[in-house]
Every structure is written in C-alpha cells, then in structure tokens.
Design an enzyme around this catalytic site. Sequence first.
Site: not given
Ligand code: PLP
Length: 393
Positions: A135, A220, A249
């Site tokens: 994700f 990520d 986050k």
């Molecule tokens: N990358 C990862 C690993 C995530 O867990 C998330 C959100 O859950 C995102 C990217 C996307 O982040 P945002 O919701 O702040 O755009």
Amino acid sequence: MSSLVERERAVLMGTFRRQPVTLVRGEGCYLWDDQGRRYLDLVAGIAVNILGHCHPVLVEAITRQAGRLMHVSNLYYTEPQVELAERLTSLTGMDQVFFANSGAEANEGAIKLARKFGKLHRGGAFEIITALHSFHGRTLATLAATGQEKYQRPFAPMPEGFKHVPFNDLAALEAAIGEQTVAIMLEPVQGESGIHAADRTYLQGVRALCDRRGLLLIADEVQSGMGRTGSFLASAGLGVAPDIVTLAKGLCGGLPAGAVLAHGAASCFEPGDHGSTLGGNPLVCAAGLATLKVLRDEDLAANAGRMGLCFLQGLEGLRDKNSAVAAVRGIGLMLAFDLREDRAAEVVTLARERGLLLNATGPSTLRMVPPLTISEAEVETALGVIDLAVQAL
Ligand code: PLP
C-alpha cells in the site's frame, strides 16, 4: 451523534466507513467520546499519534510556533524546516529531505525522484517494481504502485511504469527486472495489508540486487518509520540502507506531514522539479522537532520494541488458548492477528463496547498500532479486552 451522522452524510463524500463514535478529547493512550466514555487507543490515528494524544511537549511546541509563524511558503528560508531536515538526515544517514504533506505525497515525490534518476543515469529507465499486497497511497501514481487491484479498478487505466511481484520472493523480483527498471519500492513491513514484515535475508538480498543491477531501493516507511518497529527506520532494523526513504504518519506527531529522504545520486531534484505550497511549513516542522525530541528523551523506539514483544507474547498465548485465532504477527508496535472466520468487524465492535479501539485491515485481520508511549499495564489491559472480545464471538 445521530444528527452528526446525518450532517456528515449530507456534506462529506462517503469515502470512509466510520465507527459509530464521535471522539472529542485525547490524553496519552486514551480517547474520550462525546458521551464521556473512555477508550484505550490501539489505532493511534492509524499509526500517527506516536507520542499518544496531546503530549504536553508537542502541545507546547505547536502553541508556541502557532503564535510566532505558521506558514510563509517555500519562497523563503525558515529555521524549523532546516532544523528538522538536519535531525532527520542525522537519524537516517540520508543526505537530503523534501517535505510533503502526507504519505501518498511523499511516495509520489519518491517516484518522481526515481524517474529523474533514470533520466540522468539509466538512459531513461522509469519502471518501478513493487510488491503485491503493498500500500503506497491514493494518488494516481501511488495507487498504480500499490499492489492491490481492488483499489485500482474503479480508476483504471492506471499510470504506466509499475510492476508487482510477490513479497519476500527474491527470485520473482529478480525475474521481473527489465531494461526499463529503475527502482524497487517496498514497505519493510507491509502495514495496510495486515502487518507482514520483510524477511531480513530478503531485504538484504534486495539491497544487493539493487547494487548489482544499478537500481534504487525505495523504502516506504510511512507506517513503519519513526521508531515504531524498535529502530528509527524498520529498514535499518533489518540491516538495510535504502537509497530513498519516505516518512509521514508519525512524523509530526499528528499534524499532516510527509518527507522524502534520499542518499547520494538518488537526491537529484533541481529547482523547479518538485514543490509543495504547504510542505515543511514552520508549524508542522516545529511539531516534527518536538516529536523527535520526545522520541529521544523518552527512548520510545526502545519502548516500542519492548512493548511489542510483550504484546506479541500475549497474542501468542491468546492464539494457543482460543481456536478462533488463526495466526498472530508483529514487529515492535506493528501487530496483527487473523481470525479463522471473517469476523474482524465483530471483534472491532466487541472491543469498542469494552473500551478498546482496534482496526480491521481485512475481513479476518485485526491490526494494532498503538502510541509508542504505551505501558505494560496498558498492553495487559488491551490483551484482556481482546481476549474477552474474541471469546464473545
Ligand atoms: N504508505 C504506507 C506504507 C501507508 O501505510 C500509507 C497509509 O496507510 C500510505 C503510504 C499513504 O499515506 P497517506 O494516507 O498519508 O497518504
């Protein structure tokens, strides 16, 4: 409550399936609703509130900065932005930072950075390989990077340039590399799909593969970073130094923020390549500095490691005595358990009715990503409620 539900439905796009609770106040690992009921919070704003709710150091820093200077745009120098970048580079071993406003935006920046690197150093190679069940966000490019077709389907066609391979399978990854491949992008711990950590040997193998084939490794760490897994970056805990890291986050303790960090030749943006009006403004950066200060002063990454172990052992005990629980997983304070049946939503409700907030990441999977400040007594309380909720199924 019901009038708020109706007002919400009238004016907000129905993108979220909300729990039937209106939260009004938070302190430490606890939240209170508008009826005065208290909840132990294992959701933490989806891995955001790493210091718990309303930590006094964070509140003081935000209040002070809000009364001084909140936003001026990136047309000017501001002290908190430079200082936060200095702290982040020294914590991660990366060279430079770009500030965005969310995880998706940080990943979007990382994708652009990889493509720019491809233009400069790899004859225009642009393709990025990511993992199935990953994700990476909800913008079009990060959705295309996300290895879950269910999120992409309503918005097809996706932007091109992404390939997906099974996670923790080095041979599949190697086989997918082609002429146009420029980078490999992975979550060191897949969060949204239910807490699946990369094997140490796999991630180290990916690093070696990237070195051999001249590819960038993008980690990520939007969910796994900021100390949650016991080290500041989960990738470092697994013995790997990526070329690009994304954070969001927990970065600013609850204010909207994201960051792209890059090392060496991967840090190749030039003036005009990328930008953000609000990214890295003095208010969020002051919050980020306070968050990092508390993380260090209270040794919260170490606490996450200790409490995570304690929580995981408790979950293993629960699995051993309750046949409804099929599997448990965890690394630091990224924890999950699977039920044998698709009844995760019921467990969320049963736990909430008993004063505990959990989050279902799938029909049979529950996720726990509490504040890194959680105590052993709070872990015990949480385990007790999870036990009761699972028994009540
Ligand atoms: N990358 C990862 C690993 C995530 O867990 C998330 C959100 O859950 C995102 C990217 C996307 O982040 P945002 O919701 O702040 O755009």
